[in-house]
Design a protein around this motif. Structure first.
Motif, PDB file in Angstrom:
ATOM      1  N   ILE A   1       6.335   5.143  -2.976  1.00 60.55           N
ATOM      2  CA  ILE A   1       7.788   5.308  -2.620  1.00 60.55           C
ATOM      3  C   ILE A   1       8.190   6.357  -3.541  1.00 60.55           C
ATOM      4  O   ILE A   1       8.863   5.857  -5.463  1.00 60.55           O
TER       5      ILE A   1
ATOM      6  N   ASN B   1       7.324  -4.663   6.714  1.00 63.73           N
ATOM      7  CA  ASN B   1       6.050  -5.870   6.840  1.00 63.73           C
ATOM      8  C   ASN B   1       6.393  -6.536   7.621  1.00 63.73           C
ATOM      9  O   ASN B   1       5.289  -7.522   7.851  1.00 63.73           O
TER      10      ASN B   1
ATOM     11  N   ARG C   1      15.223   0.705  -1.075  1.00 62.91           N
ATOM     12  CA  ARG C   1      13.465   1.122  -0.405  1.00 62.91           C
ATOM     13  C   ARG C   1      12.817  -0.094  -0.402  1.00 62.91           C
ATOM     14  O   ARG C   1      11.979  -0.343   0.338  1.00 62.91           O
TER      15      ARG C   1
ATOM     16  N   THR D   1       0.220  -1.491   0.301  1.00 64.63           N
ATOM     17  CA  THR D   1       0.453  -0.173   0.352  1.00 64.63           C
ATOM     18  C   THR D   1       0.696   1.202  -0.094  1.00 64.63           C
ATOM     19  O   THR D   1      -0.109   2.167   0.106  1.00 64.63           O
ATOM     20  N   LYS D   2       2.204   1.347  -0.208  1.00 64.31           N
ATOM     21  CA  LYS D   2       3.215   2.354  -0.135  1.00 64.31           C
ATOM     22  C   LYS D   2       3.338   3.004  -1.263  1.00 64.31           C
ATOM     23  O   LYS D   2       2.955   1.768  -2.096  1.00 64.31           O
TER      24      LYS D   2
ATOM     25  N   ALA E   1      11.109  -1.532   2.703  1.00 62.56           N
ATOM     26  CA  ALA E   1       9.587  -1.847   2.874  1.00 62.56           C
ATOM     27  C   ALA E   1       9.131  -3.224   3.079  1.00 62.56           C
ATOM     28  O   ALA E   1       8.290  -3.555   4.242  1.00 62.56           O
TER      29      ALA E   1
END
Length: 214
Positions: free
Chosen positions: A185, A212, A204, A182-183, A208
């Motif tokens: 970036i 999670n 990144r 849902t990110k 992420a």
């Protein structure tokens, strides 16, 4: 992995970054889903005829692009900037890109680069159907099929929706964003080498992933 690439076919910096985007796609191969969103920089009320004042503005930026990226801009192209009969309307080349993205997606990056080469090297008019017919035929896309989709109401509507979507992600070009769960970036705003972009993506992506896990 999904990346969103926001660009405009009239954007000199996007032309300068085109080789890096192709390297990026080649590096990740099937691991990467790349969504290309033309942004409509000169579309709608922003479309305008070329002028000597605008030519000076564009050329000054293009020379910066050439110095930073090594991208080739020709004298033929710079002379065409003085042609006041030409109109800068991003909707037209963007619609061509949206058409190929929808109907011939495997050729998308090659097609985009060919559009950029047509303008910035060959000095072709991106408002002229002949420009796209030549590119389509060179890539094995039947010209009649391309034109049928390119001039359809469906592609015009899809292009406008693409502009709206692009505006939610970026207001400067080129921009690359990574979607991770849902990110969303930001990875790149402006020109960077493929190696730098890949390093940022990997960093990144791992961050992420660690978030999670926890």
């Amino acid at each position: 992995m999904k990346l969103i690439y926001v660009m405009d076919p009239y954007c000199g910096w996007c032309y300068g970054a085109s080789e890096q985007v192709e390297k990026l796609a080649a590096h990740y191969g099937d691991q990467l889903q790349l969504e290309v969103l033309p942004a409509g920089m000169w579309a709608g009320s922003n479309a305008r005829p070329q002028s000597s004042h605008l030519a000076r503005y564009i050329q000054s930026h293009d020379l910066q692009v050439a110095n930073r990226t090594g991208a080739k801009f020709t004298d033929v192209y710079f002379r065409t900037l003085q042609d006041a009969s030409r109109v800068l309307d991003s909707e037209i080349p963007s619609r061509a890109i949206v058409t190929v993205s929808d109907k011939w997606p495997a050729l998308l990056l090659t097609f985009i680069h060919a559009i950029q080469h047509a303008r910035f090297v060959d000095g072709k008019d991106l408002s002229n159907d002949d420009t796209y017919i030549a590119i389509a035929e060179s890539l094995g896309i039947p010209a009649d099929q391309f034109l049928q989709h390119f001039h359809s109401d469906a592609m015009r509507l899809q292009t406008l929706r693409t502009f709206e979507k692009a505006a939610t992600y970026a207001h400067s070009y080129p921009s690359i964003l990574m979607v991770k769960g849902t990110k969303l970036i930001p990875i790149e705003q402006g020109y960077e080498t493929a190696e730098t972009i890949i390093r940022k993506i990997n960093q990144r992506f791992n961050e992420a992933y660690d978030i999670n896990l926890n």
